[in-house]
Each structure stands twice: as C-alpha cells, then as structure tokens.
Scaffold this active site. Structure first.
Site, PDB file in Angstrom:
ATOM      1  CB  SER A 152      19.376  79.720  32.589  1.00 35.50           C
ATOM      2  OG  SER A 152      18.056  80.193  32.822  1.00 35.50           O
TER       3      SER A 152
ATOM      4  CE  LYS B 104      21.240  82.873  31.615  1.00 36.96           C
ATOM      5  NZ  LYS B 104      20.677  84.142  32.051  1.00 36.96           N
TER       6      LYS B 104
ATOM      7  CG  HIS C 187      17.432  81.760  28.614  1.00 31.77           C
ATOM      8  ND1 HIS C 187      17.459  82.555  29.744  1.00 31.77           N
ATOM      9  CD2 HIS C 187      16.665  80.694  28.936  1.00 31.77           C
ATOM     10  CE1 HIS C 187      16.737  81.997  30.710  1.00 31.77           C
ATOM     11  NE2 HIS C 187      16.250  80.870  30.245  1.00 31.77           N
ATOM     12  CG  ASN C 188      18.674  86.244  30.509  1.00 31.63           C
ATOM     13  OD1 ASN C 188      18.789  85.013  30.519  1.00 31.63           O
ATOM     14  ND2 ASN C 188      19.044  87.000  31.533  1.00 31.63           N
TER      15      ASN C 188
ATOM     16  CD  GLU D 122      14.461  85.441  32.396  1.00 32.98           C
ATOM     17  OE1 GLU D 122      15.272  84.502  32.345  1.00 32.98           O
ATOM     18  OE2 GLU D 122      14.657  86.466  33.069  1.00 32.98           O
TER      19      GLU D 122
HETATM   20  C1  6PG Z   1      18.298  83.098  34.563  1.00 31.06           C
HETATM   21  C2  6PG Z   1      17.834  84.553  34.717  1.00 31.06           C
HETATM   22  C3  6PG Z   1      18.918  85.423  35.289  1.00 31.06           C
HETATM   23  C4  6PG Z   1      18.615  86.922  35.226  1.00 31.06           C
HETATM   24  C5  6PG Z   1      17.411  87.320  36.031  1.00 31.06           C
HETATM   25  C6  6PG Z   1      17.316  88.826  36.191  1.00 31.06           C
HETATM   26  O1  6PG Z   1      18.405  82.652  33.416  1.00 31.06           O
HETATM   27  O2  6PG Z   1      18.500  82.460  35.621  1.00 31.06           O
HETATM   28  O3  6PG Z   1      17.558  85.034  33.402  1.00 31.06           O
HETATM   29  O4  6PG Z   1      20.095  85.213  34.526  1.00 31.06           O
HETATM   30  O5  6PG Z   1      19.681  87.605  35.740  1.00 31.06           O
HETATM   31  O6  6PG Z   1      16.281  86.910  35.338  1.00 31.06           O
HETATM   32  O7  6PG Z   1      17.263  89.422  34.899  1.00 31.06           O
HETATM   33  P1  6PG Z   1      16.582  90.860  34.687  1.00 31.06           P
HETATM   34  O8  6PG Z   1      16.930  91.719  35.885  1.00 31.06           O
HETATM   35  O9  6PG Z   1      17.227  91.397  33.420  1.00 31.06           O
HETATM   36  O10 6PG Z   1      15.111  90.632  34.584  1.00 31.06           O
END
Ligand code: 6PG
Length: 490
Positions: free
Chosen positions: A131, A185, A188-189, A192
């Site tokens: 990430s 992970k 985490h996303n 996010e």
């Molecule tokens: C990271 C990000 C990455 C992710 C982008 C796009 O941890 O560096 O989470 O892994 O691919 O954020 O994600 P989305 O297209 O699902 O928003």
C-alpha cells in the site's frame, strides 16, 4: 555458470513494479526483473534502472537462473488469471523451498487457493498487501505479507528494509498464514473507501452547506491536518482543493462526479456479509460510489425531485468545528467496524491477528496512514484482547466529546438536504451498538407470525411454556384452534 547473484526477482514492470525494484536496489539488493512485454525490460534497464544493481531477464528461465536459493520472486501483475498464469510459468523452473510472493490486490480466497496448492509441492506462497501507490513503492510502502510461515525468515530483511518507517519501525511485519495478508490489505482498502467517503461528505457540506470556495475549504483541511484528523488523505485533499487549472479555476470542480472502484471495497463488504459483521460505513462508501456512477439518472432525478435548498445561516466556525469532530467520530466507528471484521475473520479462518502490529503497519506508508493509527496501535498495545476500540478509554472519551457535534452535523445535513450516508450510518451504528435492547424482538414476532420461523424469549421469561432451548412458535391469530405456543427444535 557463475553463482547466481540475484537476491530477489520481480515480474511486472508497470509503475508500481519499477518503483519497488528501484527501492530494493537503493537498499543494496541485487534485483532480477522480467516483464511479459520483454522490450519493457530493456527500456527500464536503459533508463530508470541505469547504473543500479538490477539485472534484466528476457525469459522466466533466465530470471530463475539468476536468483540465489531459496529463490524469492515477487509478482506485481494484474490480480486474477495473470497471477495463476505466471505461477504456472514459474513452477517448472523452481525447487522446493522457493518462494512466490503475490504483491497485487488479489482477492484473499484466491490467495488461500494458491497457498494450499503450492504448499503440496513444497513451494512457499506469500500474498502481500502493498500500500502507498507509486510514491510508496518507490520510497517506502506499507507491506502486509502473509502466507507460508517458512517464507518469512527469507523475505523479512528485504521487506522491512524497503518498507516505510515510522519512529524507526518498519511498516511491515508478518501478518499470518494463508490468505491473511491479502485479507488485511482488503480491509485496509475498505477502510480507505470509508475515509474517502467521509472526507467527500465533509467537502460536500462545506461547499453546498456553507458555500465555501475551494481555497477556503483548502484552508479548513490545512487546519484539520494539524489536529486529530492529521493524515495522508486529509493532506492530499488540502492539496487537491488548492490545485487550480491553467484557467485559474479549481480543477477538482471540473472532474466528473462518478467514482470508480477496482473492487477491494466491495470485497470487504462481501466478507462482512459472509461473516455477519455490521461493517455499515464501508458498505455506505461502496454504495455511494455506485450511486455517484448513475450520473445521468441523477441529473434526470434532480429535475423531477424536490428537497430543501442548502442555506446555512448559523455560526460557520462552529459548523466547521462540529464537522471536524463528526468526521473524527465517524472515523473511529469505521475503524472499530474494520477491526471487528478482522476479529471475525480470525475466528472463521483460525488466523491469529496482532492488531497492534496491524496498527503499526498502517501507521506509515499506506493510503490510510495517520496519527490516528498511532492511537489505535497504543490501544491494542495496552490491551491486545480489546474487544472493541470503543472500549478503550482514549476512544471512549473521544466519542463522548464528539457526540454533540456529530449529532448536530447529521441533523443539519438532513435539514439542508445534503447526503451524509457515512456520517449518518456511523452514528446509527453507534446508537445501535450501545443499545442493550433493539427492536429485533418485533422482527422476530413478524417472522414467526407469517412464517412460523420461531423466536426465543428473554431469560427472565424462560418457563415451561417458553423453554430456553429450541424455537418458540405462537399461533398469533388464534385461527385453527390451538392458541398455545409450540416449541420446535431450532
Ligand atoms: C493502496 C491503494 C491501492 C488501490 C487504489 C485504487 O493501498 O495503495 O488502496 O491498492 O488499488 O486505491 O483502489 P480503488 O479503485 O478500489 O479505489
């Protein structure tokens, strides 16, 4: 043939892969690279990789031959079939004890499958979250490796060398077995997504509710980034709001309001539904992206449907301060939900997670990095068995302090007709979570009325008529003569 010199191999020279290679080379490692489009290897060697300890391979066989044993190969290729394809291409050239590391955003069930399959032939599979985007890959990502435990001693040094550091500590440690690294992970996303949705709702309220300009909103985020919300996503939002296009107008206001998503947030919600965990805020964040993506339909709806015209006439500074607290409280709920999901996944898969360790891994390098994660780390260091973040004194106090603001903001959002699904679900979840009695008793009665799905009674009402074991059905209408309750083995 001279002894192989390569410390680690990497397949996939897109930007993330190139940056991770350069990062490893900067830390003194000999890296052997390969790419499906082989010309990309030569271009990389002649440009970004020039003069660095990087060896180009023009075939899988050449890649493997240049690696010291046990061989360690990172795949940074598109999640899905490409990972399986490269594993199939690599396997004939590998020997027992060699290590394949998938650093893409693979879906954790796929990682579990690959881990179990390769284990039967003595190959060690690792699924690692990576990430931090391109910047993170180049100068220090957060790394969340999990999989075959025998692999960790052989990759620990390089992973922790290239990872981001916070207070001298690497934002990388072993997550656990099987698909646990990719699971973390994924969470985490999902978190996010939740953070991004909360920030977007705050931006919407500041813009449509208070009528602030992008410059004024940038000033608000500048201030917030010095307080409890200090984080990468607040920081980049500040930069985005200050960013003017060539015509001097804020670029962000020209961007189509339809959010994309590659799927990791959706997977998080699917896992929560599978494991029965109420991860409502990330759910709202995913659905908000899908609502935003039906732009044309929303434009048609905007011409038909009515609602209040946002016009706030009160104390703007109080509003902004309330908004900061509401965002903070909602964020606490989102992370509480995220760690509940991790807890339940640990039970389902028998993975033992170290939550303080996860907090440290996320403290730097990754997209959700923040001061806030330092507080989460402290909470779990203080009590590794903490059932809920909300039971930690620090977060309990923070929520208590934020409540009045939080409730005012959600009320104002509703009055102004500005959608705040993430803020609102966070408060609704909080009020539900702290309720010792919820209206599910009525739902049970309804289910039993129309479907004889049976119900249980509260302990205080357990009796011969209403036994504790099994399900109870009542003839609610009295039709059919039998008015007594009957018991079924649930
Ligand atoms: C990271 C990000 C990455 C992710 C982008 C796009 O941890 O560096 O989470 O892994 O691919 O954020 O994600 P989305 O297209 O699902 O928003």
């Amino acid at each position: 043939m001279s002894e192989p010199k390569g410390d680690i191999g990497l397949i996939g020279l897109a930007v993330m892969g190139q940056n991770l290679v350069l990062n490893a080379a900067d830390h003194g490692y000999e890296v052997v690279v390969f790419n499906r489009t082989v010309s990309k290897v030569d271009h990389f060697l002649a440009n970004e990789a020039k003069g660095k300890s990087i060896i180009g391979a023009h075939s899988i066989e050449e890649l493997v031959k240049n690696l010291k044993r046990p061989r360690r190969i990172i795949l940074l290729v598109k999640a899905g079939q490409a990972v399986d394809d490269f594993i199939a291409l690599l396997e004939p050239h590998l020997e027992k004890g060699d290590i394949i590391i998938d650093g893409g955003n693979s879906h954790f069930p796929d990682t579990i499958r690959r881990y179990e399959d390769l284990k039967t032939r003595g190959l060690l599979f690792v699924g690692s979250g990576v990430s931090g985007g391109e910047e993170g890959a180049r100068h220090g990502p957060s790394l969340m490796p999990g999989g075959h435990p025998d692999a960790w001693p052989h990759i620990k040094a390089i992973f922790q060398d290239i990872a981001a550091k916070t207070d001298g500590e690497p934002c990388c440690d072993w997550v656990g077995p099987s698909g646990s690294g990719h699971f973390v992970k994924m969470v985490h996303n999902g978190i996010e997504y939740g953070d991004m949705q909360l920030i977007a709702e705050a931006y919407d309220i500041l813009k449509r509710g208070l009528g602030l300009s992008d410059k004024e909103m940038g000033d608000v985020f500048t201030k917030w980034n010095k307080g409890v919300l200090d984080s990468y996503l607040i920081e980049i939002t500040r930069d985005i709001l200050y960013y003017n296009d060539d015509d001097g107008k804020p670029l962000v206001e020209k961007i189509l309001d339809a959010a994309g998503q590659k799927g990791t947030g959706k997977w998080t919600v699917a896992a929560a539904l599978d494991y029965g965990v109420p991860v409502t805020l990330i759910g709202e964040a995913v659905f908000s992206r899908t609502l935003s993506s039906i732009k044309d339909e929303r434009v048609r709806a905007s011409k038909i449907l009515t609602g209040p015209k946002p016009a706030f006439s009160g104390d703007k500074q109080q509003f902004i301060d309330d908004l900061e607290q509401a965002l903070y409280a909602s964020k606490i709920i989102s992370y509480t939900q995220g760690f509940m999901l991790i807890r339940e996944a640990g039970k389902v898969h028998e993975w033992e997670f170290n939550n303080a360790g996860l907090g440290l891994m996320w403290r730097g390098g990754c997209i959700i990095r923040s001061v806030f994660l330092g507080d989460i780390t402290k909470a779990y260091q203080k009590n590794p068995q903490l059932e809920s973040l909300l039971f930690d004194d620090f977060f309990h106090a923070a929520i208590d302090k934020a409540q009045p603001s939080w409730r005012r903001i959600i009320g104002l959002g509703a009055e102004l007709g500005i959608p705040t699904p993430a803020f609102a679900t966070a408060l609704a979840w909080y009020d539900g979570y702290r309720s010792d009695r919820l209206p599910a008793n009525l739902i049970q009665a309804q289910r039993d009325y129309f479907g004889a799905h049976t119900f249980k009674v509260l302990d205080e009402f357990v009796s011969q008529k209403y036994p504790k074991e099994g399900g109870i059905h009542t003839n609610w209408t009295g039709r059919g003569g039998n008015t007594s309750a009957s018991t079924y083995n649930a």
